[in-house]
Design a protein around this motif. Structure first.
Motif, PDB file in Angstrom:
ATOM      1  N   PRO A 139      33.330  44.634  59.214  1.00  0.00           N
ATOM      2  CA  PRO A 139      32.602  45.495  58.272  1.00  0.00           C
ATOM      3  C   PRO A 139      33.474  46.296  57.304  1.00  0.00           C
ATOM      4  CG  PRO A 139      31.585  45.628  60.432  1.00  0.00           C
ATOM      5  CD  PRO A 139      32.855  44.845  60.607  1.00  0.00           C
ATOM      6  N   MET A 140      34.757  46.424  57.589  1.00  0.00           N
ATOM      7  CA  MET A 140      35.646  47.180  56.707  1.00  0.00           C
ATOM      8  C   MET A 140      36.334  46.289  55.672  1.00  0.00           C
ATOM      9  SD  MET A 140      35.058  50.114  57.934  1.00  0.00           S
ATOM     10  CE  MET A 140      36.251  51.075  57.014  1.00  0.00           C
ATOM     11  N   HIS A 141      36.102  44.987  55.733  1.00  0.00           N
ATOM     12  CA  HIS A 141      36.776  44.043  54.839  1.00  0.00           C
ATOM     13  C   HIS A 141      35.785  43.000  54.328  1.00  0.00           C
ATOM     14  CE1 HIS A 141      39.942  45.673  57.451  1.00  0.00           C
ATOM     15  NE2 HIS A 141      40.751  45.503  56.421  1.00  0.00           N
ATOM     16  N   TYR A 142      36.067  42.474  53.139  1.00  0.00           N
ATOM     17  CA  TYR A 142      35.268  41.366  52.622  1.00  0.00           C
ATOM     18  C   TYR A 142      36.153  40.134  52.461  1.00  0.00           C
ATOM     19  CZ  TYR A 142      37.279  42.078  47.910  1.00  0.00           C
ATOM     20  OH  TYR A 142      38.134  42.177  46.844  1.00  0.00           O
ATOM     21  N   GLY A 179      39.057  44.775  41.246  1.00  0.00           N
ATOM     22  CA  GLY A 179      39.678  45.055  42.531  1.00  0.00           C
ATOM     23  C   GLY A 179      40.896  44.205  42.812  1.00  0.00           C
ATOM     24  N   LYS A 180      41.339  44.233  44.069  1.00  0.00           N
ATOM     25  CA  LYS A 180      42.570  43.568  44.474  1.00  0.00           C
ATOM     26  C   LYS A 180      42.509  42.049  44.313  1.00  0.00           C
ATOM     27  CE  LYS A 180      44.214  47.072  47.720  1.00  0.00           C
ATOM     28  NZ  LYS A 180      44.648  47.351  49.119  1.00  0.00           N
ATOM     29  N   GLN A 181      41.301  41.490  44.366  1.00  0.00           N
ATOM     30  CA  GLN A 181      41.185  40.039  44.274  1.00  0.00           C
ATOM     31  C   GLN A 181      40.705  39.577  42.896  1.00  0.00           C
ATOM     32  OE1 GLN A 181      40.205  37.581  47.570  1.00  0.00           O
ATOM     33  NE2 GLN A 181      39.692  39.307  48.884  1.00  0.00           N
ATOM     34  N   GLY A 182      40.833  40.447  41.908  1.00  0.00           N
ATOM     35  CA  GLY A 182      40.372  40.094  40.573  1.00  0.00           C
ATOM     36  C   GLY A 182      41.024  38.844  40.017  1.00  0.00           C
ATOM     37  N   GLU A 183      42.338  38.731  40.208  1.00  0.00           N
ATOM     38  CA  GLU A 183      43.045  37.556  39.701  1.00  0.00           C
ATOM     39  C   GLU A 183      42.550  36.283  40.373  1.00  0.00           C
ATOM     40  OE1 GLU A 183      47.601  35.814  39.658  1.00  0.00           O
ATOM     41  OE2 GLU A 183      47.270  37.963  39.406  1.00  0.00           O
ATOM     42  N   SER A 215      40.113  41.351  51.775  1.00  0.00           N
ATOM     43  CA  SER A 215      40.548  42.651  51.254  1.00  0.00           C
ATOM     44  C   SER A 215      39.641  43.754  51.787  1.00  0.00           C
ATOM     45  CB  SER A 215      40.495  42.668  49.716  1.00  0.00           C
ATOM     46  OG  SER A 215      41.469  41.816  49.158  1.00  0.00           O
ATOM     47  N   PRO A 216      40.111  45.012  51.770  1.00  0.00           N
ATOM     48  CA  PRO A 216      39.263  46.130  52.197  1.00  0.00           C
ATOM     49  C   PRO A 216      38.010  46.232  51.327  1.00  0.00           C
ATOM     50  CG  PRO A 216      41.564  46.803  52.127  1.00  0.00           C
ATOM     51  CD  PRO A 216      41.506  45.446  51.482  1.00  0.00           C
TER      52      PRO A 216
END
Length: 320
Positions: A90-93, A192-196, A151-152
């Motif tokens: 639940p804290m990450h996707y 976010g962190k996974q935008g790229e 990622s979170p």
């Protein structure tokens, strides 16, 4: 000094409010999924939105991932892409950006606290439109951009997911508002962190697009002989460059990718259409029954006949 203390107090109150809101969102997401999916299985109440429920840890299952954004409301799961392992909760996707062979299993679930998850399928055209509207420029290089990562999960994304699931109580509103919230989710992912990595779904040039074309071709022509030189030439790449970039994205070689697609399809043919091992192996491109049986056992752990007996009810994996 007094002003600084006052501001500090406001900040503390705001932080406490944010924490309470996030906890409320998590609780609401659990409640809504559990109410919609009352028994183990999955539902697709809106096109492109899947909800999952599982009441016990599961065995490893093989399947093919979709380009999708995956959030767990309760429980946890592991996904394997080649030799790479990804665990989320639940804290990450988890974000998957291509159709790839994966192995997955639920590792935390019980009747009292079942595994509950939300999967939002990501349409490449929709992702491209959001990129353009948001003025989000695709990075120039996609070297070593893995097609799956974790990622979170931040409060903004969680809030958007809850609002999307909340729409299921209002079908008339869902038809209009669901695309808007999905657009918001994509926007937040891009920032976010996974935008790229998300840009991989929409990019129209460079190595990422070439590898996406190769993946699509191998999936469609999995029963045909694999001619790496021909594919690399059509993509305008050297054989070594094609191998390097293909593995960077999929965590496996083109041959390993083709084998997994072939063997998963053979398993489906035996389970769903009643083919025997010889017929299924031939249909997916194997000309040698012993070679097919050996590869099948290596991937699934049992020879074809034993595996089908054990899995007659069938099971497929997903990243959701």
């Amino acid at each position: 000094m007094g002003q600084a203390v006052a501001m500090s107090s406001i900040d503390v109150q705001a932080t406490a409010y944010d924490v309470q809101r996030e906890q409320a969102n998590r609780a609401e997401l659990v409640e809504r999924i559990a109410r919609i999916v009352r028994e183990d299985g999955r539902a697709e109440p809106l096109a492109g939105l899947r909800l999952h429920r599982v009441s016990a840890p599961t065995e490893l299952a093989h399947g093919v991932s979709d380009p999708a954004f995956c959030v767990i409301a309760q429980g946890s799961k592991e996904v394997f892409l080649g030799e790479e392992r990804y665990q989320y909760d639940p804290m990450h996707y988890l974000l998957a950006t291509a159709e790839l062979p994966v192995v997955s299993h639920v590792i935390e679930a019980s009747p009292e606290r079942p595994y509950l998850s939300v999967v939002v399928r990501l349409d490449p055209t929709f992702v491209s439109a959001v990129m353009v509207e948001a003025g989000h420029l695709a990075p120039r290089s996609y070297t070593n951009v893995r097609a799956v990562d974790v990622s979170p999960l931040d409060a903004g994304l969680l809030d958007a997911v809850v609002r999307l699931v909340r729409l299921l109580d209002s079908p008339d509103e869902a038809a209009f508002l669901a695309p808007l919230i999905t657009r918001e989710i994509i926007y937040r992912l891009l920032k976010g962190k996974q935008g790229e990595r998300l840009c991989y779904i929409a990019v129209q040039g460079g190595h990422a697009y070439r590898i996406a074309r190769a993946i699509e071709r191998l999936r469609k022509e999995f029963d045909q002989p694999l001619r790496i030189e021909d594919i690399a030439q059509e993509l305008g790449m050297s054989v070594s460059s094609f191998h390097h970039h293909f593995k960077a994205v999929t965590a496996m070689s083109p041959l390993q990718f083709q084998k997994q697609i072939r063997l998963q399809e053979a398993r489906r043919l035996m389970l769903a259409e009643g083919l025997d091992a010889l017929g299924a192996g031939f249909r997916v491109g194997y000309n040698d029954a012993a070679y097919f049986s050996r590869d099948y056992k290596k991937l699934f752990g049992l020879p074809p006949l034993s595996d089908i007996k054990r899995l007659r009810e069938g099971a497929t994996a997903s990243v959701g």
